[in-house]
Structures are given as structure tokens and as C-alpha cells.
Design a protein around this motif. Structure first.
Motif, PDB file in Angstrom:
ATOM      1  N   UNK A   1      51.547  56.121  28.483  1.00 26.73           N
ATOM      2  CA  UNK A   1      50.398  55.309  28.061  1.00 26.73           C
ATOM      3  C   UNK A   1      49.680  54.727  29.271  1.00 26.73           C
ATOM      4  N   UNK A   2      50.408  54.340  30.296  1.00 26.80           N
ATOM      5  CA  UNK A   2      49.761  53.815  31.504  1.00 26.80           C
ATOM      6  C   UNK A   2      48.926  54.889  32.177  1.00 26.80           C
ATOM      7  N   UNK A   3      49.440  56.109  32.241  1.00 27.57           N
ATOM      8  CA  UNK A   3      48.687  57.212  32.865  1.00 27.57           C
ATOM      9  C   UNK A   3      47.419  57.510  32.071  1.00 27.57           C
ATOM     10  N   UNK A   4      47.508  57.531  30.754  1.00 25.33           N
ATOM     11  CA  UNK A   4      46.329  57.790  29.928  1.00 25.33           C
ATOM     12  C   UNK A   4      45.275  56.700  30.129  1.00 25.33           C
ATOM     13  N   UNK A   5      45.715  55.460  30.180  1.00 26.58           N
ATOM     14  CA  UNK A   5      44.768  54.366  30.401  1.00 26.58           C
ATOM     15  C   UNK A   5      44.089  54.493  31.762  1.00 26.58           C
ATOM     16  N   UNK A   6      44.862  54.856  32.802  1.00 28.68           N
ATOM     17  CA  UNK A   6      44.285  55.020  34.136  1.00 28.68           C
ATOM     18  C   UNK A   6      43.242  56.125  34.147  1.00 28.68           C
TER      19      UNK A   6
ATOM     20  N   UNK B   1      44.525  48.246  30.114  1.00 26.69           N
ATOM     21  CA  UNK B   1      45.015  48.584  31.444  1.00 26.69           C
ATOM     22  C   UNK B   1      45.319  47.370  32.272  1.00 26.69           C
ATOM     23  N   UNK B   2      44.579  46.290  32.052  1.00 24.34           N
ATOM     24  CA  UNK B   2      44.829  45.100  32.848  1.00 24.34           C
ATOM     25  C   UNK B   2      46.153  44.442  32.561  1.00 24.34           C
ATOM     26  N   UNK B   3      46.806  44.806  31.424  1.00 22.96           N
ATOM     27  CA  UNK B   3      48.083  44.168  31.089  1.00 22.96           C
ATOM     28  C   UNK B   3      49.278  44.890  31.684  1.00 22.96           C
TER      29      UNK B   3
ATOM     30  N   UNK C   1      50.355  54.313  39.848  1.00 31.00           N
ATOM     31  CA  UNK C   1      49.391  54.316  38.736  1.00 31.00           C
ATOM     32  C   UNK C   1      49.048  52.890  38.330  1.00 31.00           C
ATOM     33  N   UNK C   2      50.043  52.004  38.306  1.00 35.02           N
ATOM     34  CA  UNK C   2      49.769  50.612  37.978  1.00 35.02           C
ATOM     35  C   UNK C   2      48.812  49.980  38.998  1.00 35.02           C
ATOM     36  N   UNK C   3      49.003  50.305  40.289  1.00 37.68           N
ATOM     37  CA  UNK C   3      48.109  49.762  41.310  1.00 37.68           C
ATOM     38  C   UNK C   3      46.695  50.320  41.143  1.00 37.68           C
ATOM     39  N   UNK C   4      46.600  51.597  40.773  1.00 38.21           N
ATOM     40  CA  UNK C   4      45.284  52.185  40.528  1.00 38.21           C
ATOM     41  C   UNK C   4      44.605  51.500  39.348  1.00 38.21           C
ATOM     42  N   UNK C   5      45.382  51.183  38.316  1.00 40.29           N
ATOM     43  CA  UNK C   5      44.809  50.481  37.157  1.00 40.29           C
ATOM     44  C   UNK C   5      44.290  49.114  37.574  1.00 40.29           C
TER      45      UNK C   5
ATOM     46  N   UNK D   1      61.270  55.905  33.305  1.00 37.53           N
ATOM     47  CA  UNK D   1      61.132  54.899  32.258  1.00 37.53           C
ATOM     48  C   UNK D   1      62.174  53.799  32.338  1.00 37.53           C
ATOM     49  N   UNK D   2      63.002  53.781  33.421  1.00 37.73           N
ATOM     50  CA  UNK D   2      64.105  52.825  33.482  1.00 37.73           C
ATOM     51  C   UNK D   2      64.119  52.103  34.821  1.00 37.73           C
ATOM     52  N   UNK D   3      64.689  50.903  34.784  1.00 37.14           N
ATOM     53  CA  UNK D   3      64.779  50.083  35.994  1.00 37.14           C
ATOM     54  C   UNK D   3      65.940  50.498  36.891  1.00 37.14           C
TER      55      UNK D   3
END
Length: 851
Positions: free
Chosen positions: A826-831, A846-848, A767-771, A807-809
Motif C-alpha cells: 500500500x505504501x508503494x502504491x501511494x508513492x 501517504x502523509x501518515x 519509499x517512506x522517505x519519498x512519500x 513486512x517485519x521488524x
């Protein structure tokens, strides 16, 4: 929690080949679940990578098992019979003859007193009268004193023979030889040896075999000689009975001249008496001959001792065991003795108040617990289910007098074997003061934990005595290693006052020890076992593990000791591997991570080990170093700065991505952390990480599971240093176009529509890569492709299935550690908003999301 590696089970030189030796403890096998998977592929190979802290495990505790598990006990039941059963069978057969003889003797006694002497006393000839009287007195005394004769014989074996065995034990013989070999002061040394023997036998109660029954009689009436006297009297009485009975039956002259018709009943009465007396005495003599045949000719005791592998104490213990079984058969039912076994017999002996009896008992348990013939499982099961026995052997760990050294050693080996089985380990640790008793084995003679790498300190710690502290240290560390397999036991070890400091003290290995190929193996083994214990403690899960990691890290010697092993342990790669495992576990704690990074030279040593890639062993160490570096860099600006101090570190990490092993996987994780958590002052230098893009794209297109996860995550971080046009150039250089890449991302997300334990960050990275794609300079192109390929529906499905797992490393078992800075929902909603053409605020937000 699954421990990372074999914690000694995969190290054959740690305990192997030491069974039954005082110079080194016997072999112990631990069935520890490995934390690293086997060979996973490189970034472009599609391999599965390695299991580590980056994904959770279902179970937090692993079962404890030892080398003597159910297989051994079932082999005992299904294989040959226990050797001591031949002794109990021998006792049964002797008891049958004895009871038959005693029964006939009682009949003869009653017949003689009631019929002959009561009815025909005046009519008997002088010859028959005195023959009947002698037979009656001798056999009556023999029959009715038989139990007392057995009692005396039994007392004769209580401690006198045991004392002889002690005096011939290897420990005392060694002292005696040293005394004789001394060129000067020989008399003083001999006197000291005599005092040691006397001290060994000294008790607060009388030594029964040495008690003189009458005053001023010396050795004549010692209780240990009474049994022999009674035995010979029994034989003489039976022999006289046989002789007299045969003589009278042979001559057959029971009456005077012309008296036969007057006493018709006297003849059969005398015939019956002499016959019964002859049979009774013959049975007794047969019993004695059977005894001599089995014991002296067939060497039954020696055979059983050899089969039981009881060593120098075999004859002593087996003689005691036989008399106990024989006494039970005589005093009760003839089947009472066959219910005995050596393990129960040994458990009774260790509860004795006499040191020599305690030694015999614990020696039997030690031999059986270390047996490879199948008796170990049964022995440990019996001892483990007897609370009194467990408490006693644990109590023996605290016995520190020189004369108790052998007892303490054997008890420590028994406890070590018990701790190898889960239920028994819980019973051992459940005894009040058990952990403190084990801690007493770590005493070095100086009042403080000695360095295992300092032989001079160890020698000085003994204060000139021959007490072998180091061997007890090894046993104590081995017991702690086994107890640490249980989560609750780890907490008890951490709470024991001063124990953690002692264990860490043994992790120190001096430079001469590590670099000396002729260094004593026992000292290296002490360092290794201490490292294994510390590793198991820092890998404990939950609140207990968190507290233990904090306590271990706060010890000022921990990191410096580990650094010394990394710096000088090139000849002991197993120690270096354990040291890096401990550093990796400690790095889960933020404060511990700061201590590691701030300790000079640790990160530099890890990078040096990572850079070496000559042979298979060094490659394995490189993989360990890469994982440790990945943990140190995770969410730590100080850790990233320490790694980036080396000028060529980025080139080495990028080149490692092409390796087809776990080393490449952890190298990718280090690169991702460097890009995500380094400060702005390193941004210019980190732009060189774009060299890794070809290998990362190749891994994205062909990899699977953890390889695929880390490649997608690293791609997102590399994209922070390039724009959309540069990314398109990288795709074309890899033989791809924008559509093929987007199709791959969509297919991966469709494959991982639900959270996956093995790759808990897969969907977050996708999802981060899609954003990033829809916020790059080519956003219109990528947004259209994503909508066309159904990314919106997939993101809606992801939004409905988000979990705490994502949600964890890192994870300690099933306990999550290190939460991501951004909420995944929140990342999924932004995407979704960006792909569907949402507002500019969502685009800016999303860019952050590049973490």
C-alpha cells in the motif's frame, strides 16, 4: 537460528585449564556462530554494522561440535598407535609361546601314554619309569589345567585390585587425612572412615576374590590366592621337567647290561619323549621369563598407563585388560586378543554390577574423552554409537550415594563430552529421562536450587557432608549448555518439570559475590553458565522459542536476577554482557518486554552502561546496552517512555551517532523507535532529535548496508518534526542540495531493486522517505526531481517484487516477529500515485506512513 555470541567459547576463564581436575571441570570448546559482526563503522563511515535480530538468517540451527571433533579422531588414526596395542601384542606373543608349549606338552603326553607306558612299560628301568611318570603327571596336569589357572588369575584381578585402587583414591585419602587431622573424636572419625570403605565394597552378591573355598580355612583357600598357587605349581612343574629331561638325556643309560640289542625302538622313543618334554618346559619357562622381563623389568604396564594417562587406576585397569586379552588368545584364536581396545573394555566394565568395576570403566572413558593425544574422537564415536553405553552413563548421573560420587562425576564428564558432538547430543537427549538425569546434577543438597552467589547457603545445603554439589552443578549446566545447541533439545529442556526454574535460580548472584575480587571462581562460573543456558533458550526460534521466552519471562526471579548483575557486576563484564543478551532476546516477546520495562531500574541501568565510554570493554558493553534498548523501544510506548525518563538521553544518543562502531548503529535504531512509537506527550521533547540530522545525512550519502538502512529510516522519522524549508536548510548545511539528495535516494533504490536479507527494511524506508518528500511543503520540487530521475519505473519494479521479508521488524532465525503496522504494498502504491500526480486522498494517506 544463529546464536548471538560465543556463549562461553570466547570466555577463556570459564572452563580453561581445568582438565582432569575435581576442583574444576575440564576445558570445553564450543564452536558457536557469533551473532554480532565485527567492528562495523559508525553512521558516517560506511561500515557494515552488526548482525542482530533486525535481519533474518538462513539457518535456524547450528551444528554442535566439541573440542574433540573429527580432527582429533583423524589425528589418532594418523598419529601414533594407541598405547594399549602394546599390551595386546604382548598377549599375542605370550599366547604363541603358550600354545606352542601346550601343543608339545600334548604330544609328549600322548607319546608317553601310548608308546612308552603302553608299549615299553615292562622294559623300562625304574629310573626312566619314574622320570616319565613324574614328567607325564606334572606336565599333563599343567597343560590341561592351564586354562583354569588363567581363570583363577583373572578372577584375582576382578575386584580385589580395584578395591585397593579405590581405597587409595584421592577422595577416600582426603577423608582419611581429615579424620587424622581432627584433634578430637579421632576414633569416631576413623570408624566412620572404615564404615565408608566397607559400604563402598558392599554388594548383594559375593565378592569373588574374597570367597573362602573351604570352611574354617580362613585366608589360605581364598579364591584370589588360588591363581598364585597354580602359577607357582606351573613353574615348579616345568622346572622339574627340565631337570629330569636334561638328566636323562645327559646320562643316556636307558637299558640294563646287555639289553641294548633287544630293544632297538626304546632308545629313540625315550630320546624323543625327553626332547619334546625339555622343549615344551623350556618354552613355558621362556614365556614366564618374557613376562617377568616385560612387566617387572621393562615396566610395560606402567609405560602404557602413563601413555594412556589413566592416573591412579591405570595399573588396575590395564592388568584387567591384559588378562582379558590373554585369555581370549589362549581360549580361541591367538588373534582374538589383538581385536580388543580399552574403550570397548571400559564399556563392558560400566555395565558390571560391581561399583569398583563401574568406576574403573567410567574412569577410563573419562580420561580418554578428555585426552589431548587424539583418542578423544575415537572414544566419543565408539561410546556414542553404543546405545547401552550411553544409557548407562546417563543413568549414572542419578546416582547420589556418597560412595558413588566418583562414578557420577566421571559419568557427568563423559556425558558432557558426548553432548559436544551433534549426533551424540541427539542420542543423549533421545534417551527417556535423560534431561531429568541431567537436572539431578543441579541439586544443591537443600531440596531446592541454591543461589550460586550464596556460599553460606551452599555450605548449609551439604548438611555437614563433603559431597561437592557445586561441582556437579557446574557439570550439569555445562551439559545443558551443549544440549541447548539443538532446537529440539531446547524444547525438551523447557518441558522438563522444574528444570527452567532451577536454571534461573543459578543466575542469581549476590552483591558480595560480584564485588568481591577474592570470590570463589566456581561460584562465578556457575552464574555464567546458567546465564549462557538461559540465553540459548531465549534465542530459540519458532514456536518453541516463543514459548521458552514466555516461560523465562514469567519466572518472577529472571529480570530481577539480571538487574542485580547489571547493577553490581562491574568487575564481571562478561556476566553483564550475557545479562543484556538475555534481555534483548526476551524483548522479542511483547509481554516479556512489558515485564522488563516495568521492573524498576532495568532501563536506567542500561542507559547508564550505554553512557559510559571510557575503554574498549566499556564500549563493548555500551553496544550491547544500545541493542537491548533498541529492542525495548521497538513498537513499545512503555519502553520509549521509560527511556525518555532520563533527561539527557537524547543528547547521548545523538552524540553516539558519531562513534565509528556498532554503538552508533543501535543508537540510531533507538532514536528511530523513540520518534516512531512515543506518545504525543513526548513530541515536544523529541523535537531535539533534529540535532542528529547532519550525522544522519552524512550516513545516507556515504554509508552502506545496515548503516545506510538505519540512516534512511531515521531521516524519515526526524522529518516528522520539520518542514520542507527546514529540511532544505539541513541539506545545505551538509553541503548538499535537493537534487543531489534525491539522486542518492534513487541510486540506492536502484541498487536494492530486489529484497535484500541483510537490509530487509531498506526499500520500505526509501519509499517512506519519498512519500514524505512529495507531501512536504516543497512537494512540487521533489516530485519533479523524482519523475525526472525515473523513480516511477523503480517503484513499479518494487511493487512487483514485494515480499514478506519486508513486512517485519525483527527476526528469530528465519521466523519473522513483529509485523509493521502498514502494508508495504500500500505504501508503494501511494508513492506511485503521489509522484505521478495522484489525487489528494492518496496524498493525505501517504502523509501518515511515517512508521
Amino acid at each position: 537460528m544463529k546464536y548471538k555470541k560465543g556463549d562461553g567459547a570466547d570466555q577463556p576463564n570459564d572452563d580453561g585449564g581445568m582438565n582432569g581436575s575435581r576442583d574444576a571441570p575440564p576445558s570445553i570448546e564450543l564452536d558457536i556462530i557469533q551473532h554480532h559482526g565485527g567492528g562495523g563503522g559508525g553512521l558516517g563511515s560506511g561500515g557494515g554494522g552488526s548482525t542482530s535480530f533486525f535481519e533474518p538468517t538462513w539457518r535456524e540451527d547450528t551444528p554442535v561440535s566439541g573440542g574433540s571433533g573429527q580432527g582429533c579422531s583423524s589425528g589418532r588414526r594418523g598419529g601414533r598407535e594407541p598405547p594399549e596395542k602394546r599390551l595386546t601384542l604382548f598377549a599375542l606373543r605370550l599366547a604363541v609361546l603358550e600354545k606352542a608349549a601346550s601343543g608339545l606338552g600334548t604330544l609328549a603326553f600322548a607319546w608317553a601314554t601310548v608308546v612308552l607306558l603302553g608299549g615299553f612299560a615292562s622294559d623300562l628301568t625304574n629310573t626312566d619309569f619314574w622320570c616319565v611318570t613324574v614328567i607325564l603327571v606334572g606336565e599333563g596336569a599343567r597343560v590341561f589345567s592351564r586354562s583354569h589357572e588363567l581363570e583363577w588369575q583373572h578372577h584375582a584381578t576382578l575386584t580385589s585390585t580395584a578395591g585397593g585402587a579405590l581405597r587409595s583414591s584421592s577422595r577416600v585419602i582426603r577423608r582419611f587425612v581429615h579424620a587424622l587431622a581432627a584433634p578430637d573424636d579421632t576414633r569416631a572419625r576413623a570408624a566412620q572412615f572404615q564404615r565408608q570403605v566397607v559400604l563402598l565394597m558392599k554388594q548383594r552378591t559375593w565378592h569373588a576374590p574374597d570367597v573362602s573355598l573351604l570352611p574354617y580355612t580362613g585366608w589360605v583357600f581364598l579364591s584370589k590366592r588360588i591363581g598364585r598357587v597354580l602359577n607357582w605349581l606351573q613353574v615348579l612343574s616345568a622346572s622339574a621337567c627340565v631337570a629330569l629331561s636334561v638328566m636323562r638325556l645327559w646320562k643316556h643309560d636307558y637299558f640294563g647290561a646287555g639289553a641294548e640289542n633287544k630293544k632297538d625302538n626304546m632308545r629313540p622313543a625315550l630320546l624323543l619323549f625327553y626332547t619334546v618334554a625339555l622343549v615344551e618346559a623350556s618354552l613355558f619357562l621362556l614365556e614366564k621369563l618374557y613376562w617377568i622381563w616385560k612387566v617387572s623389568v621393562c615396566k610395560l604396564l606402567d609405560q602404557v598407563s602413563a601413555d594412556c594417562d589413566l592416573g591412579a587406576y591405570g595399573l588396575v585397569s590395564l592388568k584387567r585388560f591384559f588378562y582379558d586379552a590373554y585369555s581370549r588368545c589362549i581360549s580361541g584364536s591367538i588373534f582374538d586378543g589383538i581385536k580388543m581396545d580399552l574403550v570397548t573394555f571400559a564399556e563392558e566394565l560400566i555395565l558390571s554390577d560391581f561399583l569398583d568395576e563401574q568406576l574403573i570403566g567410567v574412569r577410563i572413558l573419562q580420561r580418554f574423552a578428555n585426552s589431548k593425544s587424539g583418542s578423544a574422537g575415537d572414544t566419543l564415536r565408539k561410546v556414542g554409537t553404543n546405545p547401552r553405553s550411553i544409557e548407562r552413563v546417563v543413568e549414572m548421573l542419578n546416582w547420589k550415594r556418597p560412595e558413588e560420587e566418583e562414578v557420577r562425576w566421571c559419568a557427568a564428564e563423559v556425558v558432557s563430552k558426548l553432548a559436544g558432538k551433534r549426533q551424540n547430543a541427539l542420542r543423549v537427549s533421545g534417551i527417556p529421562g535423560a534431561i531429568e538425569s541431567v537436572m539431578s546434577l543441579l541439586y544443591t543438597g537443600r531440596g531446592a536450587p541454591a543461589s550460586a552467589g550464596d556460599p553460606q547457603a551452599l555450605a548449609a545445603g551439604a548438611h555437614g557432608r563433603s559431597y561437592d554439589y557445586l561441582q556437579f552443578n557446574l557439570l550439569g549446566l555445562r551439559i545443558l549448555k551443549k544440549l541447548s545447541r539443538d532446537h529440539d533439545n531446547c524444547g525438551k529442556i523447557g518441558n522438563a518439570r522444574g528444570l527452567l526454574a532451577r536454571i534461573i535460580g543459578f543466575t542469581h548472584a549476590s552483591q558480595p559475590l560480584l564485588r568481591n575480587p577474592l570470590a570463589p571462581d566456581s561460584q562465578v562460573r556457575a552464574v555464567k553458565r546458567a546465564l549462557q543456558v538461559v540465553k540459548m533458550l531465549v534465542y530459540t526460534t519458532g514456536a518453541t522459542g516463543k514459548a521458552l521466552r514466555r516461560d523465562v519471562a514469567e519466572n518472577v526471579f529472571t529480570v530481577s536476577n539480571l538487574r542485580g548483575i547489571l547493577q553490581h557486576g562491574q568487575q564481571h563484564m562478561d556476566l553483564q554482557k550475557l545479562a543484556m543478551d538475555i534481555l534483548t532476546g526476551l524483548a522479542m516477546d511483547d509481554r516479556a518486554k512489558e515485564m522488563i520495562v516495568s521492573t524498576g531500574g532495568v532501563v536506567k541501568l542500561l542507559l547508564s552502561i550505554f553512557a559510559v565510554n571510557v575503554n574498549a570493554d566499556e564500549c563493548e558493553l555500551g553496544r550491547e546496552a544500545a541493542e537491548t534498548l533498541a529492542m525495548l523501544a521497538l513498537e513499545s510506548e512503555a519502553g520509549c517512555s521509560a527511556i525518555l525518563k532520563r533527561d539527557d538521553v537524547l543528547d547521548q544518543l545523538v552524540s553516539a551517532l558519531d562513534d565509528k562502531d556498532v554503538r552508533s548503529l543501535n543508537a540510531a535504531r533507538v532514536l528511530r523507535s523513540l520518534c516512531a512509537y512515543s506518545g504525543d506527550e513526548h513530541r515536544t521533547r523529541l523535537s531535539a532529535v533534529t540535532k542528529a540530522m547532519p550525522a544522519v545525512l552524512r550516513g545516507t550519502m556515504t554509508g552502506s548496508d545496515k548503516t545506510l538502512e538505519v540512516c534512511v529510516g531515521l531521516t524519515t522519522q526526524i522529518c516528522r518534526f520539520i518542514d520542507g524549508e527546514r529540511f532544505a536548510d539541513e541539506l545545505r548545511a551538509a553541503g548538499l542540495d535537493e537534487r543531489a539528495y534525491v539522486e542518492r535516494l534513487v541510486s540506492i533504490l536502484r541498487q536494492y531493486r530486489y529484497p535484500e536479507i541483510r537490509v530487509p527494511r531498506m526499500r520500505r524506508f526509501l519509499v517512506q522517505q519519498a512519500v514524505w518528500l512529495v507531501t512536504s511543503s516543497s512537494s512540487a520540487l521533489y516530485a519533479g526531481l523524482l519523475r525526472e530521475l525515473g523513480m516511477e519505473r523503480l517503484l513499479e519494479s518494487v511493487a512487483d517484487t514485494t515480499s514478506e521479508l519486508e513486512c517485519y521488524h525483527v527476526f528469530s532465525g528465519s521466523v519473522a516477529i513483529g509485523k509493521h503496522r502498514e502494508n508495504f504494498s500500500a505504501i508503494v502504491e501511494s508513492a506511485l500515485q503521489l509522484i505521478s500526480g495522484g489525487d489528494a486522498a492518496a496524498a493525505a494517506a501517504g502523509g501518515s506512513w511515517t512508521e
